[in-house]
Design an enzyme around this catalytic site. Structure first.
Site, PDB file in Angstrom:
ATOM      1  N   TRP A 170       0.795  -1.223   0.000  1.00 15.45           N
ATOM      2  CA  TRP A 170       0.000   0.000   0.000  1.00 15.45           C
ATOM      3  C   TRP A 170       0.830   1.277   0.000  1.00 15.45           C
ATOM      4  O   TRP A 170       0.313   2.361  -0.260  1.00 15.45           O
ATOM      5  CB  TRP A 170      -0.947   0.021   1.199  1.00 15.45           C
ATOM      6  CG  TRP A 170      -0.332  -0.252   2.537  1.00 15.45           C
ATOM      7  CD1 TRP A 170      -0.372  -1.410   3.240  1.00 15.45           C
ATOM      8  CD2 TRP A 170       0.407   0.676   3.360  1.00 15.45           C
ATOM      9  NE1 TRP A 170       0.301  -1.284   4.431  1.00 15.45           N
ATOM     10  CE2 TRP A 170       0.782  -0.008   4.538  1.00 15.45           C
ATOM     11  CE3 TRP A 170       0.778   2.016   3.217  1.00 15.45           C
ATOM     12  CZ2 TRP A 170       1.521   0.595   5.560  1.00 15.45           C
ATOM     13  CZ3 TRP A 170       1.517   2.626   4.231  1.00 15.45           C
ATOM     14  CH2 TRP A 170       1.872   1.918   5.377  1.00 15.45           C
ATOM     15  N   ASN A 171       2.129   1.193   0.296  1.00 11.25           N
ATOM     16  CA  ASN A 171       2.907   2.425   0.458  1.00 11.25           C
ATOM     17  C   ASN A 171       3.286   3.087  -0.867  1.00 11.25           C
ATOM     18  O   ASN A 171       3.373   4.302  -0.962  1.00 11.25           O
ATOM     19  CB  ASN A 171       4.143   2.179   1.317  1.00 11.25           C
ATOM     20  CG  ASN A 171       5.031   1.077   0.780  1.00 11.25           C
ATOM     21  OD1 ASN A 171       4.594   0.199   0.041  1.00 11.25           O
ATOM     22  ND2 ASN A 171       6.299   1.103   1.157  1.00 11.25           N
ATOM     23  N   LYS A 194      -3.291  -7.611  -8.006  1.00 14.73           N
ATOM     24  CA  LYS A 194      -4.192  -7.253  -6.910  1.00 14.73           C
ATOM     25  C   LYS A 194      -3.513  -6.183  -6.061  1.00 14.73           C
ATOM     26  O   LYS A 194      -2.598  -6.473  -5.298  1.00 14.73           O
ATOM     27  CB  LYS A 194      -4.521  -8.461  -6.031  1.00 14.73           C
ATOM     28  CG  LYS A 194      -5.686  -8.160  -5.064  1.00 14.73           C
ATOM     29  CD  LYS A 194      -5.893  -9.263  -4.054  1.00 14.73           C
ATOM     30  CE  LYS A 194      -5.110  -9.042  -2.797  1.00 14.73           C
ATOM     31  NZ  LYS A 194      -5.531  -7.826  -2.047  1.00 14.73           N
ATOM     32  N   PRO A 195      -3.959  -4.931  -6.196  1.00 16.81           N
ATOM     33  CA  PRO A 195      -3.420  -3.889  -5.326  1.00 16.81           C
ATOM     34  C   PRO A 195      -3.988  -4.043  -3.918  1.00 16.81           C
ATOM     35  O   PRO A 195      -4.979  -4.752  -3.712  1.00 16.81           O
ATOM     36  CB  PRO A 195      -3.919  -2.599  -5.991  1.00 16.81           C
ATOM     37  CG  PRO A 195      -5.189  -2.989  -6.671  1.00 16.81           C
ATOM     38  CD  PRO A 195      -4.977  -4.410  -7.125  1.00 16.81           C
ATOM     39  N   SER A 197      -6.129  -3.318  -0.593  1.00 16.29           N
ATOM     40  CA  SER A 197      -7.484  -2.774  -0.454  1.00 16.29           C
ATOM     41  C   SER A 197      -7.478  -1.347   0.064  1.00 16.29           C
ATOM     42  O   SER A 197      -8.410  -0.574  -0.205  1.00 16.29           O
ATOM     43  CB  SER A 197      -8.302  -3.662   0.484  1.00 16.29           C
ATOM     44  OG  SER A 197      -8.471  -4.954  -0.070  1.00 16.29           O
ATOM     45  N   GLY A 247       5.448  -6.746   0.227  1.00 27.48           N
ATOM     46  CA  GLY A 247       4.649  -6.565   1.430  1.00 27.48           C
ATOM     47  C   GLY A 247       5.399  -7.027   2.663  1.00 27.48           C
ATOM     48  O   GLY A 247       6.632  -7.098   2.671  1.00 27.48           O
ATOM     49  N   SER A 248       4.657  -7.380   3.677  1.00 25.81           N
ATOM     50  CA  SER A 248       5.261  -7.769   4.946  1.00 25.81           C
ATOM     51  C   SER A 248       5.862  -9.162   4.874  1.00 25.81           C
ATOM     52  O   SER A 248       5.460 -10.000   4.062  1.00 25.81           O
ATOM     53  CB  SER A 248       4.213  -7.730   6.061  1.00 25.81           C
ATOM     54  OG  SER A 248       3.289  -8.796   5.919  1.00 25.81           O
ATOM     55  N   GLU A 269       9.487  -9.419  -2.135  1.00 24.04           N
ATOM     56  CA  GLU A 269      10.233  -8.288  -1.592  1.00 24.04           C
ATOM     57  C   GLU A 269       9.517  -7.898  -0.305  1.00 24.04           C
ATOM     58  O   GLU A 269       8.395  -7.381  -0.335  1.00 24.04           O
ATOM     59  CB  GLU A 269      10.270  -7.120  -2.574  1.00 24.04           C
ATOM     60  CG  GLU A 269      11.329  -6.080  -2.231  1.00 24.04           C
ATOM     61  CD  GLU A 269      10.786  -4.924  -1.423  1.00 24.04           C
ATOM     62  OE1 GLU A 269      11.397  -4.617  -0.378  1.00 24.04           O
ATOM     63  OE2 GLU A 269       9.779  -4.325  -1.810  1.00 24.04           O
ATOM     64  N   LEU A 270      10.159  -8.171   0.832  1.00 24.22           N
ATOM     65  CA  LEU A 270       9.469  -8.146   2.117  1.00 24.22           C
ATOM     66  C   LEU A 270      10.019  -7.065   3.049  1.00 24.22           C
ATOM     67  O   LEU A 270      10.620  -6.100   2.614  1.00 24.22           O
ATOM     68  CB  LEU A 270       9.543  -9.539   2.747  1.00 24.22           C
ATOM     69  CG  LEU A 270       9.064 -10.684   1.845  1.00 24.22           C
ATOM     70  CD1 LEU A 270       9.262 -12.030   2.512  1.00 24.22           C
ATOM     71  CD2 LEU A 270       7.616 -10.481   1.430  1.00 24.22           C
ATOM     72  N   CYS A 303      10.143   0.525   2.891  1.00 21.78           N
ATOM     73  CA  CYS A 303      10.809  -0.667   3.425  1.00 21.78           C
ATOM     74  C   CYS A 303      12.323  -0.514   3.502  1.00 21.78           C
ATOM     75  O   CYS A 303      12.985  -1.227   4.266  1.00 21.78           O
ATOM     76  CB  CYS A 303      10.434  -1.898   2.602  1.00 21.78           C
ATOM     77  SG  CYS A 303      10.808  -1.741   0.851  1.00 21.78           S
ATOM     78  N   GLU A 404      10.366  -4.250  12.479  1.00 20.06           N
ATOM     79  CA  GLU A 404      10.143  -3.196  11.486  1.00 20.06           C
ATOM     80  C   GLU A 404       9.210  -2.131  12.045  1.00 20.06           C
ATOM     81  O   GLU A 404       8.168  -2.432  12.621  1.00 20.06           O
ATOM     82  CB  GLU A 404       9.561  -3.790  10.206  1.00 20.06           C
ATOM     83  CG  GLU A 404       9.477  -2.791   9.069  1.00 20.06           C
ATOM     84  CD  GLU A 404       9.106  -3.415   7.735  1.00 20.06           C
ATOM     85  OE1 GLU A 404       9.471  -2.852   6.686  1.00 20.06           O
ATOM     86  OE2 GLU A 404       8.456  -4.483   7.735  1.00 20.06           O
TER      87      GLU A 404
END
Length: 501
Positions: A170-171, A194-195, A197, A247-248, A269-270, A303, A404
């Site tokens: 989302w960032n 899928k972006p 929500s 994402g996470s 990519e986390l 990140c 994080e």
């Protein structure tokens, strides 16, 4: 919520959601605008005012299957198209993104809360993420190797995986989507994206630009819905041959487990926990400037942001004094105002987590020297705000130095040697990015070998380039993106032993 969207026609990207009194954006599947089969929608609220500005479809497994089948039907003809022709279409797509720069940037501010200047930059980067692989379409290469047998060639041929699923964080929703779409489509794959929500709208707006650029129906599909419904179907469906996700770490691990059933290829990519190391010979002024920009960009929601500061004792006091002074001058406020440096956090949950993290650090012995609270004033009565915060007297055992922290919090620790800095930096399960400020070439070369991170910034702020390779080590991911190495991640290899005796 259940919207009151007219389900009899889906000829346009956007209509008015009369129930929510806001704009409703549709999914892009098979070259058509469509709503969720259930008719349900998701609210998208402004982080600045908490007002619902948009609704999008709340897609389910059924909608995911439709998108995957649409992609599957388009893949063979897209892969058969000469790469240079695919590249030309994608280059036009990139041009259209640039032409719609202000409109897309405004949407990003509305749904995510980043400053308008940063949103404009995200649109520019998004276009680059499409254009760079498009321009490299003629340079996709395989290999011919000598055989051990007479009158024989060994040829390594690279082919697309087929249907790829892209899941963006989302960032930077638009940039992270384009970072995946560009190389995937250039190499002959098709994609369902899928972006998130919470920030889906700018990504959905890409559908009309894709159609205008001439991307065939089904080659790029944009869907919205929950992670445990639509997301799970996209990852576990047998049609999917590759999943690329930003994402996470926890979400990435779950995707890895789900993808294992079909041995689906995974690129992740986390999360990160970037160390910021300033040694005694480093340029303090340059380090302060880099730290201010890198830690506070996008309200700290990056990140690769520096998340733990290791400052050598010889320059510690000078750095701290100058850093506090610089950070205290940053302006929080309306993200559309050109004078604003820091906008709101993306939602209430993220703000609450930041507040809890800072309080825990104080409870564990950290000293609060700046910020540490939500700002006061009429502007901040609504929205999700948190002041830039600096903590000193931190230790590597504290949660704020280990977990994080997605926000404008700078925990700082005093160090006494380069060896100590290396040990502390590597004492983390994450390995995405790191920062090093020194002019000692021997130390830099040691860092090349010894720092356990996929991306290291030496004497500069963060910011990767398209021709580089963005890659996480350890729990920060697997696969990597960008440049020619990133392109290779979307290609499988076939080996031909061609005997012509």
């Amino acid at each position: 919520m259940d919207g009151t969207i007219d389900m009899t026609t889906c000829k346009t990207m956007m209509t008015r959601d009369t129930a929510a009194n806001c704009d409703h954006y549709r999914m892009w599947i098979g070259g058509q605008w469509c709503d969720a089969a259930s008719g349900k929608t998701i609210d998208v609220a402004s982080p600045t005012t908490e007002e619902v500005l948009f609704t999008v479809p709340c897609g389910s497994a059924e909608d995911a299957q439709l998108a995957l089948r649409s992609a599957q039907s388009a893949q063979a003809s897209w892969a058969a198209m000469p790469a240079v022709e695919r590249g030309a279409i994608l280059a036009k797509f990139a041009d259209l993104i640039r032409q719609n720069r202000e409109r897309l940037a405004t949407i990003l501010v509305q749904e995510m809360g980043k400053t308008y200047a940063l949103a404009l930059g995200e649109v520019d980067v998004s276009a680059d993420f499409i254009n760079f692989p498009a321009q490299a379409a003629r340079r996709l290469e395989g290999d011919i190797l000598p055989s051990d047998l007479p009158s024989e060639h060994i040829m390594i041929h690279k082919v697309p995986y087929g249907v790829c699923v892209g899941i963006a964080a989302w960032n930077f929703p638009l940039a992270l989507t384009c970072r995946k779409v560009g190389p995937a489509l250039t190499t002959g794959n098709v994609m369902v994206v899928k972006p998130p929500s919470v920030t889906p709208v700018a990504v959905l707006a890409l559908g009309e630009l894709a159609a205008e650029a001439g991307i065939p129906a089904g080659v790029l599909n944009l869907v919205t819905g929950g992670g445990y419904t639509m997301g799970e179907e996209l990852v576990t469906n047998k049609i999917t041959r590759l999943v690329t996700m930003t994402g996470s770490t926890a979400t990435g691990q779950e995707i890895f487990r789900k993808a294992a059933e079909n041995l689906t290829a995974v690129r992740l990519e986390l999360g990160g926990k970037a160390p910021f190391i300033l040694l005694e010979d480093g340029d303090v002024e340059k380090a302060v400037e880099a730290a201010v920009v890198s830690r506070h960009l996008n309200s700290g929601q990056v990140c690769t942001c520096p998340e733990r500061f290791y400052i050598h004792d010889a320059v510690y006091d000078e750095f701290l004094t100058k850093y506090i002074d610089a950070v205290s001058k940053l302006k929080m406020g309306d993200p559309m105002d050109s004078a604003t440096d820091i906008g709101p956090k993306v939602n209430a949950y993220e703000t609450d987590q930041l507040e809890k993290t800072v309080q825990l650090a104080i409870d564990q012995g950290a000293k609060l020297v700046l910020g540490g609270k939500r700002p006061s004033g009429k502007l901040f009565d609504r929205g999700h705000w948190y002041e830039p915060t600096i903590l000193t007297e931190c230790t590597n055992a504290m949660d704020v130095m280990r977990e994080e922290v997605f926000g404008v919090v700078s925990p700082i620790m005093r160090i006494h040697s380069f060896e100590e800095a290396l040990q502390l930096a590597n004492d983390s399960p994450y390995g995405l990015a790191a920062f090093l400020f020194t002019y000692d070439s021997r130390r830099i070369q040691r860092a090349v070998l010894e720092l356990e991170f996929g991306e290291v910034y030496v004497n500069r702020p963060m910011g990767e380039q398209r021709q580089g390779f963005h890659n996480g080590h350890k729990l920060s991911g697997t696969g990597g993106e960008d440049g020619r190495y990133g392109m290779d991640n979307y290609l499988e290899k076939k080996t031909f032993y061609v005997n012509f005796s």
